[in-house]
Structures are given as C-alpha cells and as structure tokens.
Design a protein around this motif. Sequence first.
Motif, PDB file in Angstrom:
ATOM      1  N   ALA A  22       0.819  -1.252   0.048  1.00  0.00           N
ATOM      2  CA  ALA A  22      -0.137   0.086  -0.162  1.00  0.00           C
ATOM      3  C   ALA A  22       0.810   1.176   0.057  1.00  0.00           C
ATOM      4  O   ALA A  22       0.581   2.315  -0.695  1.00  0.00           O
ATOM      5  N   GLU A  25       2.197   1.480  -3.320  1.00  0.00           N
ATOM      6  CA  GLU A  25       1.102   2.440  -4.195  1.00  0.00           C
ATOM      7  C   GLU A  25       0.728   3.715  -4.061  1.00  0.00           C
ATOM      8  O   GLU A  25       0.592   4.375  -4.931  1.00  0.00           O
ATOM      9  N   VAL A  32      -1.331   1.060  -9.570  1.00  0.00           N
ATOM     10  CA  VAL A  32      -2.355   0.511  -9.190  1.00  0.00           C
ATOM     11  C   VAL A  32      -3.371   0.016 -10.645  1.00  0.00           C
ATOM     12  O   VAL A  32      -3.785  -0.635 -10.520  1.00  0.00           O
ATOM     13  N   ARG A  35      -2.502  -3.237 -11.642  1.00  0.00           N
ATOM     14  CA  ARG A  35      -2.868  -4.472 -10.756  1.00  0.00           C
ATOM     15  C   ARG A  35      -3.487  -5.480 -11.783  1.00  0.00           C
ATOM     16  O   ARG A  35      -4.530  -5.266 -12.320  1.00  0.00           O
ATOM     17  N   TYR A  66       1.048  -7.632  -8.985  1.00  0.00           N
ATOM     18  CA  TYR A  66       1.604  -7.058 -10.187  1.00  0.00           C
ATOM     19  C   TYR A  66       2.557  -7.710 -11.382  1.00  0.00           C
ATOM     20  O   TYR A  66       3.293  -8.590 -10.785  1.00  0.00           O
TER      21      TYR A  66
END
Length: 198
Positions: A22, A25, A32, A35, A66
């Motif tokens: 996170a 990201e 993102v 993804r 990813y």
Amino acid sequence: MDDLAGTQAPGCRLTNPVESVAELERVLPGLVAHRLPTPASVDWPRLESVLGTALPADYKLLCELYPAFELSDFMLVGGPAAGAEVAWAEDTEDLEIVAEWCEDANLAVPMHPYPAPGGLLPWSTSNQGDYFLWTTSPAGPEEWTVTVASRNGAWWHYTGGAVQFLADLVGGVLELWGLPTVRPEITWVHHQPAGGSR
C-alpha cells in the motif's frame, strides 16, 4: 579503503506485507492501474524448496498482485512467472556475478552470496548493472534487509524490506548513494505473466 557507503533505515519498518505494498502504491500512483485482475498463482512452496529458503512475504505479495515493471527507465521489478518457478530458482547467473563483486569489494566486513550464512540473494537489477539484494538472515525472511551493490563500486544497506525500500526509493526518502534519481513513474510493464529479474 572501505567501499561501504553506510546504512539507511526506514522511519518505521513496515512488517505487514499489505501495508508495504500500500505504501508503494501511495508513492507510485501509476502502479495501481497495472494490478492484475486476479493474483498470479506462483507456486511459492515449490520455488522455495528448490531455492532452499522461504522468501519475504512483501515480495511475494507484490509479485502476485503486479506484473513485472520498470521504474523510471532504470530498475526492473518482478519475480517468477507461474509455471517457471523452478527455472527462476535454479538460475544462478546473478549469484555468480554477485560472488565476483563480493570478492572484488574492499569491505571491512566481507559479504558473500547466498547460500552462505547471511548471504546476499538478488531480487532486482537496474539497466545500468546495479544489484538490489536481500541480506538473508537465519532469523527468517521477514527479518531480511536490503543491500545495494552499485555498478560504480558503492555498497550500502537499508534496514527494511524490499517493497518498503522501493517505496522509500521512489518517494525520495533515501539518499541515492551511487544511484541516479528514480522518479515515481512506471516506464514499462510486462503485460503477460511476469518473468522478471531476480
């Protein structure tokens, strides 16, 4: 002369893999969009059995979520492709290069490649020949830290995990000892199942 530039530490080491991803990201907003629609089904137990060690959970989560990608036209981030786990684990080319670099480095505390105790295990490379390595630990993969072996001979340590290292690198938190500026942008994405560098 000692080639070790020093050690950098994260403000607070992230131990939860979800929090680490996170944070990456957050500082790399374009990530993102890439993804995977469903997580990659990498056979980690098989890979780790061949490799002879478990791998850190933050890295495994990043590889599942990813495809391989390149940061700032500089650093390739990726992992084993589903179905190619054994080939990935058995590829020793990078380890052989790291072994040569360890022998040539003038370090106060000598370093050695994995599988030596505390050995260095590559997890990423740059297109300029730099290596990003785990410093393995008998305490287990969640305690592994990062060592940077720059092509220009500078070595340095980061006392966090690989994904948090990426976040701090692109977030401008780290001093760039021997590395160019790494902008928070993705310059290439492998749109098929990832088979990135180790």
